[in-house]
Design a protein around this motif. Structure first.
Motif, PDB file in Angstrom:
ATOM      1  N   GLN A 257       0.833  -1.216   0.000  1.00  0.00           N
ATOM      2  CA  GLN A 257       0.000   0.000   0.000  1.00  0.00           C
ATOM      3  C   GLN A 257       0.860   1.255   0.000  1.00  0.00           C
ATOM      4  OE1 GLN A 257      -2.459  -0.662   3.528  1.00  0.00           O
ATOM      5  NE2 GLN A 257      -4.229  -1.009   2.212  1.00  0.00           N
ATOM      6  N   ALA A 258       1.987   1.199   0.709  1.00  0.00           N
ATOM      7  CA  ALA A 258       2.834   2.380   0.843  1.00  0.00           C
ATOM      8  C   ALA A 258       3.485   2.788  -0.468  1.00  0.00           C
ATOM      9  CB  ALA A 258       3.909   2.123   1.894  1.00  0.00           C
ATOM     10  N   GLN A 259       3.644   1.856  -1.388  1.00  0.00           N
ATOM     11  CA  GLN A 259       4.244   2.199  -2.670  1.00  0.00           C
ATOM     12  C   GLN A 259       3.399   3.237  -3.408  1.00  0.00           C
ATOM     13  OE1 GLN A 259       5.233  -1.175  -5.105  1.00  0.00           O
ATOM     14  NE2 GLN A 259       6.217  -2.275  -3.442  1.00  0.00           N
ATOM     15  N   GLU A 260       2.085   3.116  -3.301  1.00  0.00           N
ATOM     16  CA  GLU A 260       1.190   4.040  -3.980  1.00  0.00           C
ATOM     17  C   GLU A 260       0.741   5.186  -3.075  1.00  0.00           C
ATOM     18  OE1 GLU A 260      -2.055   1.886  -5.636  1.00  0.00           O
ATOM     19  OE2 GLU A 260      -0.790   0.619  -6.918  1.00  0.00           O
ATOM     20  N   ASN A 261       0.756   4.948  -1.765  1.00  0.00           N
ATOM     21  CA  ASN A 261       0.287   5.968  -0.822  1.00  0.00           C
ATOM     22  C   ASN A 261       1.264   6.080   0.347  1.00  0.00           C
ATOM     23  OD1 ASN A 261      -2.683   6.465  -1.879  1.00  0.00           O
ATOM     24  ND2 ASN A 261      -2.385   4.232  -1.816  1.00  0.00           N
ATOM     25  N   PRO A 262       2.447   6.658   0.106  1.00  0.00           N
ATOM     26  CA  PRO A 262       3.461   6.714   1.161  1.00  0.00           C
ATOM     27  C   PRO A 262       3.044   7.533   2.378  1.00  0.00           C
ATOM     28  CG  PRO A 262       4.122   8.046  -0.730  1.00  0.00           C
ATOM     29  CD  PRO A 262       2.937   7.244  -1.157  1.00  0.00           C
ATOM     30  N   GLU A 263       2.019   8.365   2.240  1.00  0.00           N
ATOM     31  CA  GLU A 263       1.602   9.190   3.382  1.00  0.00           C
ATOM     32  C   GLU A 263       1.055   8.350   4.532  1.00  0.00           C
ATOM     33  OE1 GLU A 263      -1.751   9.121   0.344  1.00  0.00           O
ATOM     34  OE2 GLU A 263       0.415   9.422   0.342  1.00  0.00           O
ATOM     35  N   ILE A 264       0.610   7.128   4.259  1.00  0.00           N
ATOM     36  CA  ILE A 264       0.108   6.291   5.352  1.00  0.00           C
ATOM     37  C   ILE A 264       1.225   5.938   6.328  1.00  0.00           C
ATOM     38  CG2 ILE A 264      -1.682   5.318   3.863  1.00  0.00           C
ATOM     39  CD1 ILE A 264      -0.086   2.711   3.816  1.00  0.00           C
ATOM     40  N   LEU A 265       2.459   5.995   5.850  1.00  0.00           N
ATOM     41  CA  LEU A 265       3.590   5.679   6.718  1.00  0.00           C
ATOM     42  C   LEU A 265       3.782   6.737   7.792  1.00  0.00           C
ATOM     43  CD1 LEU A 265       5.985   4.484   3.893  1.00  0.00           C
ATOM     44  CD2 LEU A 265       4.882   3.025   5.605  1.00  0.00           C
ATOM     45  N   LEU A 266       3.335   7.947   7.524  1.00  0.00           N
ATOM     46  CA  LEU A 266       3.423   9.007   8.530  1.00  0.00           C
ATOM     47  C   LEU A 266       2.490   8.731   9.703  1.00  0.00           C
ATOM     48  CD1 LEU A 266       3.598  12.138   6.195  1.00  0.00           C
ATOM     49  CD2 LEU A 266       5.481  10.913   7.329  1.00  0.00           C
ATOM     50  N   VAL A 267       1.484   7.895   9.473  1.00  0.00           N
ATOM     51  CA  VAL A 267       0.615   7.432  10.556  1.00  0.00           C
ATOM     52  C   VAL A 267       1.236   6.218  11.245  1.00  0.00           C
ATOM     53  CG1 VAL A 267      -1.643   6.460  11.120  1.00  0.00           C
ATOM     54  CG2 VAL A 267      -1.462   8.294   9.424  1.00  0.00           C
ATOM     55  N   LEU A 268       1.808   5.324  10.450  1.00  0.00           N
ATOM     56  CA  LEU A 268       2.313   4.063  11.000  1.00  0.00           C
ATOM     57  C   LEU A 268       3.596   4.228  11.803  1.00  0.00           C
ATOM     58  CD1 LEU A 268       1.591   1.757   7.939  1.00  0.00           C
ATOM     59  CD2 LEU A 268       0.384   1.809  10.128  1.00  0.00           C
ATOM     60  N   ILE A 269       4.370   5.261  11.521  1.00  0.00           N
ATOM     61  CA  ILE A 269       5.606   5.465  12.287  1.00  0.00           C
ATOM     62  C   ILE A 269       5.294   5.726  13.767  1.00  0.00           C
ATOM     63  CG2 ILE A 269       7.606   6.972  12.602  1.00  0.00           C
ATOM     64  CD1 ILE A 269       7.688   7.232   9.517  1.00  0.00           C
ATOM     65  N   PRO A 270       4.461   6.711  14.092  1.00  0.00           N
ATOM     66  CA  PRO A 270       4.121   6.869  15.522  1.00  0.00           C
ATOM     67  C   PRO A 270       3.265   5.729  16.059  1.00  0.00           C
ATOM     68  CG  PRO A 270       2.854   8.400  14.174  1.00  0.00           C
ATOM     69  CD  PRO A 270       3.880   7.796  13.275  1.00  0.00           C
ATOM     70  N   ALA A 271       2.411   5.150  15.188  1.00  0.00           N
ATOM     71  CA  ALA A 271       1.574   4.035  15.634  1.00  0.00           C
ATOM     72  C   ALA A 271       2.418   2.837  16.049  1.00  0.00           C
ATOM     73  CB  ALA A 271       0.599   3.635  14.527  1.00  0.00           C
ATOM     74  N   SER A 272       3.579   2.663  15.426  1.00  0.00           N
ATOM     75  CA  SER A 272       4.471   1.566  15.801  1.00  0.00           C
ATOM     76  C   SER A 272       4.879   1.668  17.266  1.00  0.00           C
ATOM     77  CB  SER A 272       5.726   1.581  14.922  1.00  0.00           C
ATOM     78  OG  SER A 272       5.400   1.365  13.570  1.00  0.00           O
ATOM     79  N   LEU A 273       5.160   2.888  17.695  1.00  0.00           N
ATOM     80  CA  LEU A 273       5.617   3.109  19.066  1.00  0.00           C
ATOM     81  C   LEU A 273       4.467   3.117  20.068  1.00  0.00           C
ATOM     82  CD1 LEU A 273       8.102   5.973  18.175  1.00  0.00           C
ATOM     83  CD2 LEU A 273       8.738   3.673  18.897  1.00  0.00           C
ATOM     84  N   LEU A 274       3.303   3.613  19.637  1.00  0.00           N
ATOM     85  CA  LEU A 274       2.195   3.805  20.575  1.00  0.00           C
ATOM     86  C   LEU A 274       1.188   2.663  20.576  1.00  0.00           C
ATOM     87  CD1 LEU A 274       1.503   7.585  19.814  1.00  0.00           C
ATOM     88  CD2 LEU A 274       2.843   6.618  21.698  1.00  0.00           C
ATOM     89  N   ILE A 275       1.091   1.917  19.460  1.00  0.00           N
ATOM     90  CA  ILE A 275       0.047   0.891  19.348  1.00  0.00           C
ATOM     91  C   ILE A 275       0.614  -0.467  18.965  1.00  0.00           C
ATOM     92  CG2 ILE A 275      -2.020   0.187  18.070  1.00  0.00           C
ATOM     93  CD1 ILE A 275      -2.768   3.133  17.841  1.00  0.00           C
TER      94      ILE A 275
END
Length: 372
Positions: A257-275
């Protein structure tokens, strides 16, 4: 304790466990030999068939000819482990040896069957090596299956929770963008996984003191730093082995999914630490692995818990063939061994949660740098 399986008090050697081993090893042998008889000339299948024969002979020699138990069980377990690796490699290289199932329009890969039954033969061999009797083997099998269902339940509950959060959000704001859906899915993951973990504690009447939440000590901080380096070192080593041997792995659905929509990674980076890190470690380490301590040895619990952790990730990599998925799950299993061992050593959920979160965050940040 350093053994993989905890020896049952008062257990005695009997023919039950090696008999079960004979069954799994014989099924493995047949699943590897039939493709050879049908013309498959892949060296991995031929060598795997030879090791499957060795496993059968070892179990038979133990049960019927009095070969020393630990020697026989060790040979059987090691030989079956080699078959697991060779069958997985053959699948990864596209050797499936599929056969049609009678009365249904489906087929099944004999090499995949060998991969599965050889894995079961490994577990039986290890159990027999440590003197586990038939009752002990059954008890451990039931607990493993039960906790596997619990782990899968966490995944399913996360999906239901995501829908429960998404529906009112869509009713209030209309259709959601992909980024918003990712935010909702992370909230659902926290709610669903957390609910399953807490529900287990309530049913078992453990209380919240069962959760190993402690302020990290200086020793814990050293484990965190070491754990991050070990995880990335293991990933580098595994990647090098895969590259050298031509093994291909499957991409995680998120990476696709990130290949076409890299902006989702800006959500997943903090989510990795918090969730992602905290809630996955809560369920799979503090609940599932800790529950296994009562039946398995602590290191055995790390191994079995890692098998469960890898298995529930199958859907995340399910867009590729069986061989690629197995390779990816093998990576997850190896990394889970590191996290499980660190949790066992520190007995502090915060430590593997931070390591897991930082590891995922770095991977997501690297993907963002590639695709943005």
């Amino acid at each position: 304790m350093t053994e993989i399986a905890r020896t049952d008090a008062g257990s005695v050697s009997s023919g039950v466990v090696p008999g079960v081993g004979i069954g799994f090893a014989a099924a493995t042998m047949a699943a590897m030999i039939v493709p050879i008889r049908r013309g498959v000339d892949d060296p991995a299948v031929w060598v795997g068939a030879a090791f499957a024969v060795v496993a059968v002979v070892a179990f038979l020699a133990d049960r019927h000819f009095g070969l020393e138990r630990r020697l026989a069980a060790g040979v059987a377990a090691a030989s079956s482990a080699v078959v697991v690796m060779l069958a997985g490699y053959a699948l990864n290289q596209g050797v499936a040896a599929s056969i049609a199932l009678p009365a249904v329009p489906w087929s099944i890969s004999l090499v995949f069957v060998a991969f599965c039954t050889a894995g079961l033969a490994v577990s039986v061999g290890v159990a027999h090596f440590f003197g586990i009797d038939g009752y002990g083997l059954k008890e451990r099998s039931v607990q493993t299956a039960t906790l596997s269902v619990l782990g899968l339940g966490g995944l399913i509950a996360a999906q239901f929770a995501t829908v429960a959060v998404a529906l009112p959000a869509m009713a209030a704001f209309g259709s959601l963008s992909l980024v918003q859906l990712v935010v909702v899915s992370q909230i659902g993951m926290a709610l669903g996984t957390g609910a399953v973990a807490i529900g287990y504690l309530v049913i078992r009447e453990y209380g919240f003191s069962y959760i190993d939440l402690h302020v990290p000590t200086k020793r814990d901080l050293l484990w965190i730093v070491a754990g991050i380096f070990v995880l990335f070192g293991a990933l580098f080593l595994i990647s090098a082995v895969f590259y050298t041997t031509g093994i291909e792995s499957s991409d995680h659905g998120t990476a696709q999914q990130a290949q076409e929509n890299p902006e989702i990674l800006l959500v997943l980076i903090p989510a990795s630490l918090l969730i992602i890190g905290p809630f996955e470690e809560l369920l799979y380490r503090n609940v599932i692995q800790k529950a296994l301590y009562g039946t398995f040895s602590r290191y055995g619990a790390v191994v079995v818990g890692s098998v469960i952790f890898a298995a529930v990730h199958v859907l995340a990599y399910g867009t590729a063939g069986a061989g690629e998925v197995i390779a990816s799950l093998g990576v997850i299993f190896g990394l889970s061994l590191v996290l499980g061992t660190i949790y066992e050593r520190t007995e502090n959920l915060v430590v593997p949660a931070i390591i897991h979160g930082i590891y995922n965050a770095i991977l997501f940040a690297n993907l963002y740098a590639m695709y943005a």
